[in-house]
Design a protein around this motif. Structure first.
Motif, mmCIF file in Angstrom:
data_model
loop_
_atom_site.group_PDB
_atom_site.id
_atom_site.type_symbol
_atom_site.label_atom_id
_atom_site.label_comp_id
_atom_site.label_asym_id
_atom_site.label_seq_id
_atom_site.Cartn_x
_atom_site.Cartn_y
_atom_site.Cartn_z
ATOM 1 N N ALA A 204 5.893 1.812 -9.923
ATOM 2 C CA ALA A 204 6.234 0.393 -9.903
ATOM 3 C C ALA A 204 4.970 -0.462 -9.907
ATOM 4 O O ALA A 204 4.879 -1.463 -10.626
ATOM 5 N N ALA A 205 3.979 -0.066 -9.114
ATOM 6 C CA ALA A 205 2.739 -0.839 -9.025
ATOM 7 C C ALA A 205 1.989 -0.863 -10.347
ATOM 8 O O ALA A 205 1.255 -1.820 -10.635
ATOM 9 N N SER A 206 2.170 0.171 -11.168
ATOM 10 C CA SER A 206 1.446 0.230 -12.447
ATOM 11 C C SER A 206 1.915 -0.839 -13.433
ATOM 12 O O SER A 206 1.243 -1.084 -14.433
ATOM 13 N N TYR A 207 3.045 -1.472 -13.171
ATOM 14 C CA TYR A 207 3.504 -2.570 -14.017
ATOM 15 C C TYR A 207 2.709 -3.853 -13.752
ATOM 16 O O TYR A 207 2.760 -4.787 -14.543
ATOM 17 N N ALA A 208 2.003 -3.915 -12.628
ATOM 18 C CA ALA A 208 1.287 -5.121 -12.226
ATOM 19 C C ALA A 208 -0.080 -5.200 -12.896
ATOM 20 O O ALA A 208 -0.641 -4.191 -13.343
ATOM 21 N N ASP A 209 -0.634 -6.417 -12.942
ATOM 22 C CA ASP A 209 -1.994 -6.604 -13.438
ATOM 23 C C ASP A 209 -3.015 -6.074 -12.442
ATOM 24 O O ASP A 209 -4.058 -5.543 -12.824
ATOM 25 N N ARG A 210 -2.682 -6.220 -11.159
ATOM 26 C CA ARG A 210 -3.625 -5.883 -10.095
ATOM 27 C C ARG A 210 -2.861 -5.276 -8.932
ATOM 28 O O ARG A 210 -1.734 -5.681 -8.642
ATOM 29 N N VAL A 211 -3.466 -4.303 -8.277
ATOM 30 C CA VAL A 211 -2.883 -3.709 -7.079
ATOM 31 C C VAL A 211 -3.838 -3.965 -5.921
ATOM 32 O O VAL A 211 -5.009 -3.570 -5.970
ATOM 33 N N VAL A 212 -3.348 -4.641 -4.884
ATOM 34 C CA VAL A 212 -4.120 -4.893 -3.669
ATOM 35 C C VAL A 212 -3.642 -3.918 -2.605
ATOM 36 O O VAL A 212 -2.438 -3.776 -2.371
ATOM 37 N N PHE A 213 -4.592 -3.237 -1.965
ATOM 38 C CA PHE A 213 -4.257 -2.241 -0.947
ATOM 39 C C PHE A 213 -4.572 -2.789 0.443
ATOM 40 O O PHE A 213 -5.634 -3.383 0.651
ATOM 41 N N LEU A 214 -3.671 -2.560 1.377
ATOM 42 C CA LEU A 214 -3.888 -2.914 2.776
ATOM 43 C C LEU A 214 -3.930 -1.647 3.621
ATOM 44 O O LEU A 214 -3.217 -0.676 3.340
ATOM 45 N N VAL A 215 -4.762 -1.665 4.643
ATOM 46 C CA VAL A 215 -4.780 -0.596 5.637
ATOM 47 C C VAL A 215 -5.134 -1.221 6.985
ATOM 48 O O VAL A 215 -6.094 -2.003 7.079
ATOM 49 N N ASP A 216 -4.326 -0.965 7.978
ATOM 50 C CA ASP A 216 -4.550 -1.518 9.318
ATOM 51 C C ASP A 216 -4.689 -3.034 9.304
ATOM 52 O O ASP A 216 -5.507 -3.609 10.027
ATOM 53 N N GLY A 217 -3.900 -3.699 8.454
ATOM 54 C CA GLY A 217 -3.895 -5.153 8.424
ATOM 55 C C GLY A 217 -5.059 -5.782 7.704
ATOM 56 O O GLY A 217 -5.214 -7.003 7.736
ATOM 57 N N ARG A 218 -5.891 -4.973 7.045
ATOM 58 C CA ARG A 218 -7.039 -5.499 6.313
ATOM 59 C C ARG A 218 -6.964 -5.071 4.853
ATOM 60 O O ARG A 218 -6.323 -4.076 4.525
ATOM 61 N N VAL A 219 -7.649 -5.809 3.994
ATOM 62 C CA VAL A 219 -7.706 -5.436 2.586
ATOM 63 C C VAL A 219 -8.546 -4.171 2.450
ATOM 64 O O VAL A 219 -9.688 -4.114 2.899
ATOM 65 N N GLY A 220 -7.959 -3.153 1.807
ATOM 66 C CA GLY A 220 -8.645 -1.875 1.650
ATOM 67 C C GLY A 220 -9.033 -1.581 0.217
ATOM 68 O O GLY A 220 -9.147 -0.418 -0.161
ATOM 69 N N GLY A 221 -9.237 -2.646 -0.558
ATOM 70 C CA GLY A 221 -9.638 -2.480 -1.947
ATOM 71 C C GLY A 221 -8.560 -2.910 -2.913
ATOM 72 O O GLY A 221 -7.439 -3.266 -2.520
ATOM 73 N N GLU A 222 -8.875 -2.905 -4.198
ATOM 74 C CA GLU A 222 -7.899 -3.248 -5.221
ATOM 75 C C GLU A 222 -8.259 -2.565 -6.534
ATOM 76 O O GLU A 222 -9.403 -2.162 -6.756
ATOM 77 N N LEU A 223 -7.257 -2.428 -7.385
ATOM 78 C CA LEU A 223 -7.418 -1.845 -8.707
ATOM 79 C C LEU A 223 -6.835 -2.807 -9.728
ATOM 80 O O LEU A 223 -5.848 -3.499 -9.452
ATOM 81 N N THR A 224 -7.422 -2.844 -10.906
ATOM 82 C CA THR A 224 -6.939 -3.706 -11.982
ATOM 83 C C THR A 224 -6.567 -2.855 -13.188
ATOM 84 O O THR A 224 -7.374 -2.039 -13.649
ATOM 85 N N GLY A 225 -5.336 -3.051 -13.683
ATOM 86 C CA GLY A 225 -4.900 -2.338 -14.875
ATOM 87 C C GLY A 225 -4.904 -0.833 -14.732
ATOM 88 O O GLY A 225 -5.135 -0.111 -15.700
#
Length: 264
Positions: A204-225
């Motif tokens: 499902a996430a692969s349909y998005a332009d960008r994937v934002v990852f959270l871990v322990d309430g903080r941003v844990g990185g992101e991927l584009t395309g």
């Protein structure tokens, strides 16, 4: 102007030794006309992030701007009006009223706002999700995928600035889920509809332009395309970190109530 801006947003529950931090100083921008997926281990703050960004919950600190409007400064009355007029919601639970037809369910947000739903507009959004021929069917006469498409049409009836989805394909089989995801993707590409979707599913996430990852309430990185396999690998790494011995206990993520799922 971005569709949504989060600046140092924190959300804490409880106080003292029992306090739990669901979001911890999160800053993110969501550009207009883009599709963003939000992922992370259980208890990472995904749904809390969505709720704060959509005005369903108020952060403990920080600011949330939707199209330049500071949500944290609005009264409950003005916040309710903003959600009705500028925000659309699609959740895992379809939240359709069983006694109403598809077209009546779609028209409900306008009726709740005291507006008369234009019949042509109702049929337009049902046609957009491929259900013009099911307008007079009740939820019990529709498949799960069709019910979710009715819920999507209901979210679109007010022409929202941002469409939020919390596991919108979580209750669907792969074929119905693909149909819903393809519709979300097309609405971004064809109409410039800003979409933010929480999901646990890398496909499902692969349909998005960008994937934002959270871990322990903080941003844990992101991927584009990124393809689903790369997304899954990154998520697995985050889950390993979240289960490490020094990670604070995860808090079960709260979900909006069935009433909150309606744009009221």
């Amino acid at each position: 102007m971005d569709a949504i801006n989060l600046r140092s947003v924190s959300r804490r529950h409880g106080s003292g030794d029992r306090a739990v931090t669901a979001l911890d100083e999160v800053s993110l921008d969501f550009p207009r006309g883009t599709f963003t997926a939000v992922m992370g281990p259980s208890g990472s703050g995904k749904s809390t992030l969505l709720q704060c960004a959509a005005g369903l919950d108020r952060p403990t600190s920080g600011s949330v701007l939707l199209g330049g409007t500071e949500l944290t400064r609005l009264s409950e009355t003005r916040l309710t009006r903003l959600r009705r007029e500028r925000v659309g919601f699609v959740f895992q639970a379809f939240n359709l009223l069983p006694a109403l037809t598809a077209e009546q369910n779609v028209a409900l947000p306008l009726r709740l706002a005291g507006r008369r739903p234009p019949r042509a507009r109702v049929r337009e959004v049902l046609d957009r999700v491929g259900l013009a021929d099911r307008a007079r069917h009740r939820p019990g006469e529709l498949s799960g995928g069709q019910q979710q498409r009715v819920a999507l049409a209901r979210a679109l009836i007010t022409r929202p600035d941002v469409l939020f989805g919390d596991e919108p394909t979580g209750a669907l089989d792969s074929r119905a889920g693909h149909t819903v995801l393809a519709l979300l993707r097309a609405m971004v590409d064809d109409e410039g509809r800003t979409t933010v979707m929480v999901t646990h599913d890398p496909v499902a996430a692969s349909y998005a332009d960008r994937v934002v990852f959270l871990v322990d309430g903080r941003v844990g990185g992101e991927l584009t395309g990124a393809p689903a396999a790369e997304i899954a690998t990154h998520l697995t790494g985050l889950e390993a970190r979240a289960s490490g011995p020094e990670t604070r206990p995860a808090r079960p993520e709260t979900r909006p109530s069935e009433q909150a799922a309606q744009p009221c």
